[in-house]
Design a protein around this motif. Structure first.
Motif, short mmCIF file in Angstrom:
data_model
loop_
_atom_site.label_atom_id
_atom_site.label_comp_id
_atom_site.label_asym_id
_atom_site.label_seq_id
_atom_site.Cartn_x
_atom_site.Cartn_y
_atom_site.Cartn_z
N TYR A 61 26.21 47.46 44.14
CA TYR A 61 26.65 48.20 42.95
C TYR A 61 28.17 48.25 42.91
O TYR A 61 28.77 49.31 42.77
CB TYR A 61 26.04 49.61 42.96
N ASN A 62 28.79 47.09 43.02
CA ASN A 62 30.25 46.99 42.96
C ASN A 62 30.65 46.44 41.60
O ASN A 62 29.98 45.56 41.06
CB ASN A 62 30.75 46.04 44.06
N GLY A 63 31.75 46.94 41.07
CA GLY A 63 32.24 46.42 39.80
C GLY A 63 33.04 47.47 39.05
O GLY A 63 32.93 48.67 39.30
N GLU B 221 27.78 47.31 35.77
CA GLU B 221 27.76 46.77 37.13
C GLU B 221 27.42 47.87 38.14
O GLU B 221 26.69 47.65 39.10
CB GLU B 221 29.12 46.18 37.48
N GLN B 222 27.97 49.05 37.92
CA GLN B 222 27.75 50.16 38.83
C GLN B 222 26.35 50.75 38.69
O GLN B 222 25.79 51.28 39.64
CB GLN B 222 28.80 51.24 38.61
N LYS B 223 25.77 50.64 37.49
CA LYS B 223 24.43 51.20 37.25
C LYS B 223 23.32 50.21 37.61
O LYS B 223 22.38 50.55 38.32
CB LYS B 223 24.29 51.60 35.78
N LEU B 224 23.43 48.97 37.13
CA LEU B 224 22.38 47.97 37.32
C LEU B 224 22.55 47.18 38.61
O LEU B 224 21.58 46.67 39.17
CB LEU B 224 22.36 46.99 36.14
N THR C 119 25.89 49.69 51.35
CA THR C 119 26.11 51.15 51.33
C THR C 119 27.52 51.55 50.90
O THR C 119 27.79 52.74 50.77
CB THR C 119 25.84 51.77 52.73
N HIS C 120 28.41 50.59 50.68
CA HIS C 120 29.76 50.89 50.21
C HIS C 120 29.94 50.30 48.82
O HIS C 120 29.61 49.13 48.61
CB HIS C 120 30.81 50.33 51.17
N HIS C 121 30.47 51.08 47.91
CA HIS C 121 30.60 50.64 46.53
C HIS C 121 32.05 50.78 46.08
O HIS C 121 32.65 51.85 46.21
CB HIS C 121 29.69 51.47 45.63
N TYR C 122 32.59 49.70 45.56
CA TYR C 122 33.97 49.65 45.10
C TYR C 122 34.01 49.04 43.70
O TYR C 122 33.09 48.33 43.31
CB TYR C 122 34.83 48.79 46.04
N GLN C 123 35.07 49.30 42.98
CA GLN C 123 35.24 48.64 41.70
C GLN C 123 35.60 47.16 41.90
O GLN C 123 35.13 46.30 41.17
CB GLN C 123 36.33 49.34 40.89
N LEU C 124 36.44 46.89 42.90
CA LEU C 124 36.93 45.53 43.10
C LEU C 124 36.29 44.90 44.34
O LEU C 124 36.24 45.53 45.40
CB LEU C 124 38.45 45.54 43.30
N ILE C 125 35.86 43.65 44.20
CA ILE C 125 35.33 42.98 45.39
C ILE C 125 36.46 42.65 46.37
O ILE C 125 36.21 42.45 47.55
CB ILE C 125 34.46 41.73 45.06
N GLU C 126 37.70 42.65 45.89
CA GLU C 126 38.83 42.51 46.79
C GLU C 126 38.87 43.68 47.79
O GLU C 126 39.12 43.49 48.98
CB GLU C 126 40.16 42.46 46.02
N MET C 127 38.61 44.88 47.28
CA MET C 127 38.59 46.06 48.15
C MET C 127 37.41 46.00 49.11
O MET C 127 37.55 46.32 50.29
CB MET C 127 38.55 47.33 47.30
N LEU C 128 36.26 45.59 48.61
CA LEU C 128 35.09 45.42 49.47
C LEU C 128 35.41 44.43 50.58
O LEU C 128 35.11 44.67 51.75
CB LEU C 128 33.88 44.94 48.66
N GLY D 279 28.74 36.20 40.86
CA GLY D 279 28.43 35.30 39.75
C GLY D 279 28.41 35.98 38.39
O GLY D 279 28.77 35.39 37.39
N ALA D 280 28.01 37.23 38.37
CA ALA D 280 27.89 37.96 37.10
C ALA D 280 29.21 38.64 36.78
O ALA D 280 29.40 39.83 36.98
CB ALA D 280 26.77 38.99 37.20
N VAL D 281 30.15 37.83 36.29
CA VAL D 281 31.48 38.34 35.94
C VAL D 281 31.63 38.26 34.42
O VAL D 281 31.35 37.22 33.83
CB VAL D 281 32.58 37.50 36.63
N PRO D 282 32.05 39.35 33.78
CA PRO D 282 32.17 39.35 32.32
C PRO D 282 33.39 38.57 31.82
O PRO D 282 34.35 39.14 31.32
CB PRO D 282 32.25 40.83 31.97
N ILE D 283 33.33 37.25 32.00
CA ILE D 283 34.39 36.36 31.52
C ILE D 283 33.74 35.41 30.52
O ILE D 283 32.67 34.86 30.78
CB ILE D 283 34.99 35.54 32.68
#
Length: 118
Positions: free
Chosen positions: A14-16, A21-24, A66-75, A99-103
């Motif tokens: 649930y990163n994003g 992204e955080q919900k689904l 178990t860890h959730h971040y907005q950025l995968i860089e932080m993860l 893969g599921a990036v809103p671009i």
């Protein structure tokens, strides 16, 4: 210097940045490379002389799910620090793909890579 690699581990996380992204959640793919002097260190066919792949997989799985971040860089940064604390190795390279990036475009994945100094 030798390397142990575990590639394409996949986890539902649930990163994003976006609420969807955080919900689904979404699938992330993780590669880890652990560098250690296998040639000199592993001399007796004994697991104690190397790194247990199962322990590495479990550590990555537990952290990523178990860890959730907005950025995968932080993860990636936080997971790298976590693995450094768990395993006695000379260096680590970590790749996280999403893969599921809103671009608006055609591509397979976005990948972040972080490494420790050898």
């Amino acid at each position: 210097m030798g390397a142990i690699r575990i590639t394409n581990m996949q986890f539902h996380t649930y990163n994003g940045v976006y609420a969807e992204e955080q919900k689904l959640g979404q699938r992330l793919q993780v590669d880890v490379e652990l560098r250690l002097p296998i040639e000199a260190q592993v001399q007796h066919d004994d697991l104690k002389e190397t790194v247990n792949y199962g322990d590495v997989y479990r550590a990555v799985a537990e952290f990523v799910t178990t860890h959730h971040y907005q950025l995968i860089e932080m993860l990636a940064n936080q997971l790298l620090q976590h693995l450094q604390g768990l395993f006695a190795v000379s260096g680590i390279t970590l790749r996280i793909r999403k893969g599921a990036v809103p671009i608006d475009g055609i591509f397979d994945t976005v990948e972040i890579e972080v490494s420790t100094d050898d």
